[in-house]
Design a protein around this motif. Structure first.
Motif, short mmCIF file in Angstrom:
data_model
loop_
_atom_site.label_atom_id
_atom_site.label_comp_id
_atom_site.label_asym_id
_atom_site.label_seq_id
_atom_site.Cartn_x
_atom_site.Cartn_y
_atom_site.Cartn_z
N TYR A 37 -13.60 1.49 -7.20
CA TYR A 37 -12.15 1.66 -7.04
C TYR A 37 -11.42 0.95 -8.18
O TYR A 37 -10.50 1.50 -8.78
N GLY A 96 -2.42 2.82 -3.59
CA GLY A 96 -2.09 3.81 -2.55
C GLY A 96 -3.38 4.26 -1.92
O GLY A 96 -3.93 5.30 -2.25
N THR A 97 -3.91 3.48 -1.02
CA THR A 97 -5.30 3.62 -0.57
C THR A 97 -5.61 4.97 0.08
O THR A 97 -6.69 5.51 -0.08
N ASP A 98 -4.66 5.51 0.86
CA ASP A 98 -4.91 6.70 1.69
C ASP A 98 -5.82 6.34 2.86
O ASP A 98 -6.64 7.16 3.30
N HIS A 116 -0.70 8.37 -4.31
CA HIS A 116 -2.13 8.18 -4.07
C HIS A 116 -2.92 9.26 -4.79
O HIS A 116 -3.00 10.39 -4.33
N THR A 165 -5.61 5.92 -5.33
CA THR A 165 -6.28 5.99 -4.03
C THR A 165 -7.76 5.62 -4.17
O THR A 165 -8.33 5.64 -5.26
N PHE A 187 -9.88 7.14 -1.80
CA PHE A 187 -10.49 8.15 -0.93
C PHE A 187 -11.77 8.65 -1.58
O PHE A 187 -11.75 9.28 -2.64
N ASP A 192 0.86 -1.18 0.00
CA ASP A 192 0.00 0.00 0.00
C ASP A 192 0.90 1.24 0.00
O ASP A 192 1.66 1.46 0.94
N SER A 219 1.70 13.60 -5.07
CA SER A 219 0.24 13.43 -5.02
C SER A 219 -0.52 14.72 -4.74
O SER A 219 -1.53 15.00 -5.38
N ASN A 239 -14.90 4.71 3.52
CA ASN A 239 -14.20 4.02 2.44
C ASN A 239 -15.18 3.21 1.59
O ASN A 239 -16.30 2.91 2.02
#
Length: 325
Positions: A228, A247-249, A180, A211, A213, A14, A158, A280
């Protein structure tokens, strides 16, 4: 190979987590099968406050050594996989902690900081963030890039403005990343990147972490893990299957005061944005649900080799290019 064993077998990285540091987070990382994660230890903090954060995180990692291990090299990431632990990469979301002293960059590298985002939303000594009129990379900023290249610290763009980002991409001798981000092609937002920006970083050897987010996703708070995946595939079609990752954040465990601190310049000055509700995507609400993302990528029709690249192999290769080991 079945999905659970594919996820269990894969390198899973991640590229950005800014969750609350505690044992519960580390336990969820293990539940989710994370091999490694870039975890934020500095946003608005200066040198001293950032060192204090690293001291606290080091103690927390020692106290939970059966779950996590510090990462200084890519070998530490593969070692974490072998040990059944999660490797913790220390990362900054702002170059503010470098202050005006180039020598601090090497100091932080030796403390385990492997990735630094150059600006967090606003102007600093290096360049400009994405919420201000962009004046580009400063002369000092060019020195910062050269020193980050020298010591092996990755430049993250980012939250950086478009002009500053372009100049960093051209200035850096090593791959840089959007750790992200999401595409403006799916939703217009100051934090999202245009098709042209995504292509530009990839064409110059850079890397894109996607990401989830939800304020930046097309479906917003109603987003699911499939939404996503839509964003991942959209970006992959621009940058290619070798320049993309996760890169989830994740902001797991953070409270309202934390988001107020994040969304004000320097943590206390003018308000920069309002996120609204933070939730999320359904299916990957927590880090422990990471295997659902592997499943969703496969369900979308992506091949096993491509899914492995997205879930972590591309990150691992790119980090080795930057870190040198």
């Amino acid at each position: 190979m079945s999905t659970p064993s594919l996820h269990d077998d894969a390198i899973v990285i991640d590229g950005l987590i800014i969750a609350k540091w505690d044992r519960a987070l580390f336990e969820d990382m293990r539940k989710g099968g994370l091999t490694a994660a870039n975890c934020t230890v500095s946003v608005w903090e200066d040198f001293e406050a950032t060192v204090d954060n690293i001291v606290a995180v080091n103690q927390l990692m020692r106290d939970n050594a059966e779950l996590v291990r510090p990462v200084h090299t890519t070998r530490d990431i593969t070692r974490a996989k072998e040990e059944g632990k999660t490797g913790i990469i220390l990362g900054f979301q702002n170059a503010y902690a470098f202050e005006d002293k180039l020598g601090y960059i090497e100091v932080f590298k030796k403390l385990g900081v492997g990735i630094t985002q150059l600006c967090y939303n606003t102007q600093n000594l290096v360049g400009t963030g994405c919420y201000e009129r962009d004046g580009g990379l400063s002369g000092y900023g060019r020195e910062v890039i050269a020193e980050m290249n020298r010591v092996g610290m990755m430049c993250d763009l980012s939250h950086v403005g478009s002009k500053t980002s372009e100049e960093v991409i051209l200035e850096s001798k090593k791959p840089v990343c959007y750790s992200h981000c999401l595409p403006t092609g799916l939703k217009e937002h100051p934090r999202n990147k245009s098709d042209e920006e995504l292509k530009f970083i990839a064409d110059h050897g850079g890397f894109v972490g996607v990401t989830m987010f939800t304020p930046f996703l097309r479906a917003g708070v109603n987003a699911t893990v499939e939404d996503y995946v839509e964003a991942i595939v959209y970006i992959m079609n621009i940058v290619g299957e070798d320049a993309i990752g996760i890169g989830t954040d994740f902001t797991q465990g953070q409270d309202e005061a934390f988001f107020e601190w994040l969304t004000h310049d320097k943590g206390y000055a003018r308000r920069l944005t309002r996120f609204g509700e933070i939730i999320n995507p359904k299916g990957i609400r927590t880090i422990g649900e990471f295997p659902n993302l592997t499943q969703a990528l496969l369900d979308h029709g992506l091949s096993e080799p491509v899914v492995r690249k997205i879930m972590g192999e591309n990150w691992l290769r790119t980090l080795k290019d930057v870190w040198g080991e």
